[in-house]
Write a protein that holds these residues in place. Structure first.
Motif, PDB file in Angstrom:
ATOM      1  N   ASP A   1      -0.689  -6.126   1.620  1.00 25.24           N
ATOM      2  CA  ASP A   1      -0.576  -7.752   1.822  1.00 25.24           C
ATOM      3  C   ASP A   1      -2.164  -8.472   1.605  1.00 25.24           C
ATOM      4  O   ASP A   1      -1.927  -9.552   1.164  1.00 25.24           O
ATOM      5  CB  ASP A   1      -0.110  -8.112   3.130  1.00 25.24           C
ATOM      6  N   GLY A   2      -2.885  -7.693   1.830  1.00 26.68           N
ATOM      7  CA  GLY A   2      -4.374  -8.257   1.366  1.00 26.68           C
ATOM      8  C   GLY A   2      -5.300  -7.057   1.214  1.00 26.68           C
ATOM      9  O   GLY A   2      -5.169  -5.759   1.617  1.00 26.68           O
ATOM     10  N   VAL A   3      -6.457  -7.306   0.191  1.00 24.42           N
ATOM     11  CA  VAL A   3      -7.441  -6.222  -0.016  1.00 24.42           C
ATOM     12  C   VAL A   3      -8.652  -6.836   0.196  1.00 24.42           C
ATOM     13  O   VAL A   3      -8.959  -7.887  -0.263  1.00 24.42           O
ATOM     14  CB  VAL A   3      -7.167  -5.749  -1.539  1.00 24.42           C
TER      15      VAL A   3
ATOM     16  N   PHE B   1       0.031  -5.267   6.407  1.00 23.10           N
ATOM     17  CA  PHE B   1      -0.840  -4.056   5.689  1.00 23.10           C
ATOM     18  C   PHE B   1      -2.052  -4.662   5.147  1.00 23.10           C
ATOM     19  O   PHE B   1      -1.810  -5.027   3.871  1.00 23.10           O
ATOM     20  CB  PHE B   1      -0.080  -3.290   5.207  1.00 23.10           C
ATOM     21  N   ILE B   2      -3.114  -4.304   5.668  1.00 25.16           N
ATOM     22  CA  ILE B   2      -4.285  -4.908   4.848  1.00 25.16           C
ATOM     23  C   ILE B   2      -5.137  -3.399   4.452  1.00 25.16           C
ATOM     24  O   ILE B   2      -5.218  -2.550   5.182  1.00 25.16           O
ATOM     25  CB  ILE B   2      -5.131  -5.845   5.891  1.00 25.16           C
ATOM     26  N   ALA B   3      -5.700  -3.475   3.214  1.00 24.60           N
ATOM     27  CA  ALA B   3      -6.232  -2.202   2.979  1.00 24.60           C
ATOM     28  C   ALA B   3      -7.810  -2.414   2.102  1.00 24.60           C
ATOM     29  O   ALA B   3      -8.178  -3.629   1.813  1.00 24.60           O
ATOM     30  CB  ALA B   3      -5.404  -1.356   1.781  1.00 24.60           C
ATOM     31  N   HIS B   4      -8.507  -1.302   2.089  1.00 26.09           N
ATOM     32  CA  HIS B   4      -9.869  -1.446   1.594  1.00 26.09           C
ATOM     33  C   HIS B   4      -9.659  -1.102   0.083  1.00 26.09           C
ATOM     34  O   HIS B   4      -8.999  -0.315  -0.322  1.00 26.09           O
ATOM     35  CB  HIS B   4     -10.766  -0.567   2.202  1.00 26.09           C
ATOM     36  N   PRO B   5     -10.670  -1.644  -0.718  1.00 28.24           N
ATOM     37  CA  PRO B   5     -10.494  -1.386  -2.163  1.00 28.24           C
ATOM     38  C   PRO B   5     -10.667   0.133  -2.614  1.00 28.24           C
ATOM     39  O   PRO B   5     -10.276   0.475  -3.914  1.00 28.24           O
ATOM     40  CB  PRO B   5     -11.377  -2.581  -3.008  1.00 28.24           C
ATOM     41  N   GLU B   6     -11.215   0.903  -1.748  1.00 26.51           N
ATOM     42  CA  GLU B   6     -11.290   2.342  -2.171  1.00 26.51           C
ATOM     43  C   GLU B   6     -10.083   3.044  -2.158  1.00 26.51           C
ATOM     44  O   GLU B   6     -10.044   4.215  -2.485  1.00 26.51           O
ATOM     45  CB  GLU B   6     -12.322   2.992  -1.228  1.00 26.51           C
ATOM     46  N   CYS B   7      -8.822   2.557  -1.688  1.00 26.48           N
ATOM     47  CA  CYS B   7      -7.700   3.147  -1.737  1.00 26.48           C
ATOM     48  C   CYS B   7      -7.230   3.186  -3.243  1.00 26.48           C
ATOM     49  O   CYS B   7      -7.731   2.276  -4.202  1.00 26.48           O
ATOM     50  CB  CYS B   7      -6.632   2.432  -0.847  1.00 26.48           C
ATOM     51  N   LYS B   8      -6.235   4.199  -3.312  1.00 28.46           N
ATOM     52  CA  LYS B   8      -5.682   4.217  -4.809  1.00 28.46           C
ATOM     53  C   LYS B   8      -4.830   3.194  -5.370  1.00 28.46           C
ATOM     54  O   LYS B   8      -4.440   2.331  -4.522  1.00 28.46           O
ATOM     55  CB  LYS B   8      -4.727   5.423  -5.061  1.00 28.46           C
ATOM     56  N   PRO B   9      -4.853   2.828  -6.436  1.00 29.20           N
ATOM     57  CA  PRO B   9      -4.206   1.383  -6.991  1.00 29.20           C
ATOM     58  C   PRO B   9      -2.770   1.308  -6.464  1.00 29.20           C
ATOM     59  O   PRO B   9      -2.128   0.192  -5.862  1.00 29.20           O
ATOM     60  CB  PRO B   9      -4.023   1.478  -8.579  1.00 29.20           C
TER      61      PRO B   9
END
Ligand code: 13P
Ligand code: SF4
Length: 318
Positions: free
Chosen positions: A210-212, A195-203
């Motif tokens: 797994d990676g931002v 699961f990889i996410a963008h830093p605009e997601c909530k903490p």
């Protein structure tokens, strides 16, 4: 008009006009395929600054085209749909930044490029999702900084610096609405996926990732990874390039709500209209432009390979 005819006309006109077509990673697939460059905000800003084209057709949202216009006052910058905005950019005004400066005298104001030109003009420096940590840490003498407008990018950056990070409370409606439960559900459904996410997601969502990464950071990471199944915690448009670059890997969006409707306002027909008529054109009043350019130029001097903005859980290293 048939897509093929539209494409042909665009291709003829882009040559005649000496135009470059820049597209953000969230743009509809056919527009990404047509563009001279697709990228994240940082890559597109760099390209917009360096290009020798006479015309820049910006396929993205307004703040991105405005950034190109700030960096290139002598060029014609076109945004094929003026209604393509970014709700987060409108969550802070130049007046708000002036008040922040009074409240926090002497503290660097670090403004996300997802902001309007007059807000950039009041800021010390800009940042993107690809370089926010580098930008914050570049203020070696400062023990505190203020980040605006995205609270989530600020909170994420704060975890990767020793400095105290004050922040404005803006957010991206698309990323901010992602819930922890979505991650649990997706992990249950696809237990072997990364699961990889963008830093605009909530903490709390980022804590489960797994990676931002910035959007291009995700593209780079996926290409380099030996993993084959990815849950994508950002706008769906990115999946077009991920699939194209990695035909044997599988990608699922974290949630069906991950659609930025502003990004989808740009169409091939509107690009053609823009190239034919050299409109709608984005310009920025000169005194604001000059000040905003300082904030952007400062950012562009900070060396960071696009996509360097990454933090991994131990799962990816083990
Ligand atoms: P990137 O700079 O990571 O492409 O992000 C831009 C954006 O608007 C994310 O919502
Ligand atoms: Fe703005 Fe969010 Fe759309 Fe990015 S995804 S352009 S931050 S509304």
């Amino acid at each position: 008009m048939q897509n093929n005819n539209v494409l042909q006309e665009i291709n003829e006109l882009r040559k005649k006009r000496r135009a470059i077509i820049l597209a953000h990673n969230y743009q509809p697939g056919p527009i990404q395929d047509l563009a001279d460059l697709t990228g994240d905000s940082l890559e597109l800003s760099r390209k917009a600054k360096d290009t020798d084209a006479d015309v820049i057709v910006f396929c993205g949202v307004r703040f991105m085209a405005e950034t190109a216009a700030i960096l290139n006052p002598q060029k014609i910058v076109l945004l094929p749909d003026l209604e393509a905005g970014c709700p987060m950019a409108d969550m802070i005004t130049a007046g708000d930044v002036k008040r922040i400066k009074e409240q926090f005298p002497g503290i660097p104001i670090i403004t996300y490029v997802n902001s309007n030109a007059d807000v950039k003009a009041e800021s010390t420096i800009c940042c993107t999702s690809a370089n926010s940590i580098n930008v914050v840490n570049s203020f070696e003498e400062a023990s505190e900084v203020y980040m605006a407008p995205d609270q989530n990018l600020a909170k994420y950056t704060a975890k990767h610096t020793e400095k105290k990070v004050h922040h404005w409370n803006g957010f991206c409606p698309i990323h901010h609405n992602l819930k922890v439960e979505y991650v649990h559900e997706a992990r249950k459904k696809y237990p072997d996926a990364v699961f990889i996410a963008h830093p605009e997601c909530k903490p709390e969502v980022l804590d489960l990732a797994d990676g931002v990464f910035s959007t291009s950071g995700m593209i780079n990471y996926v290409s380099e990874s030996e993993e084959t199944f990815f849950i994508i915690g950002t706008e769906m448009g990115l999946i077009h390039t991920l699939k194209k670059n990695n035909p044997h890997k599988t990608f699922v969006p974290l949630h069906e709500s991950l659609v930025c409707k502003d990004m989808k306002k740009i169409t091939l027909e509107k690009i053609l209209y823009s190239l034919k008529n050299l409109t709608p054109r984005i310009t920025v009043p000169e005194p604001i432009r000059q000040k905003a350019q300082q904030a952007l130029d400062r950012m562009l001097t900070i060396k960071v390979a696009s996509g360097d903005y990454r933090s991994f859980s131990s799962k990816l290293w083990s």
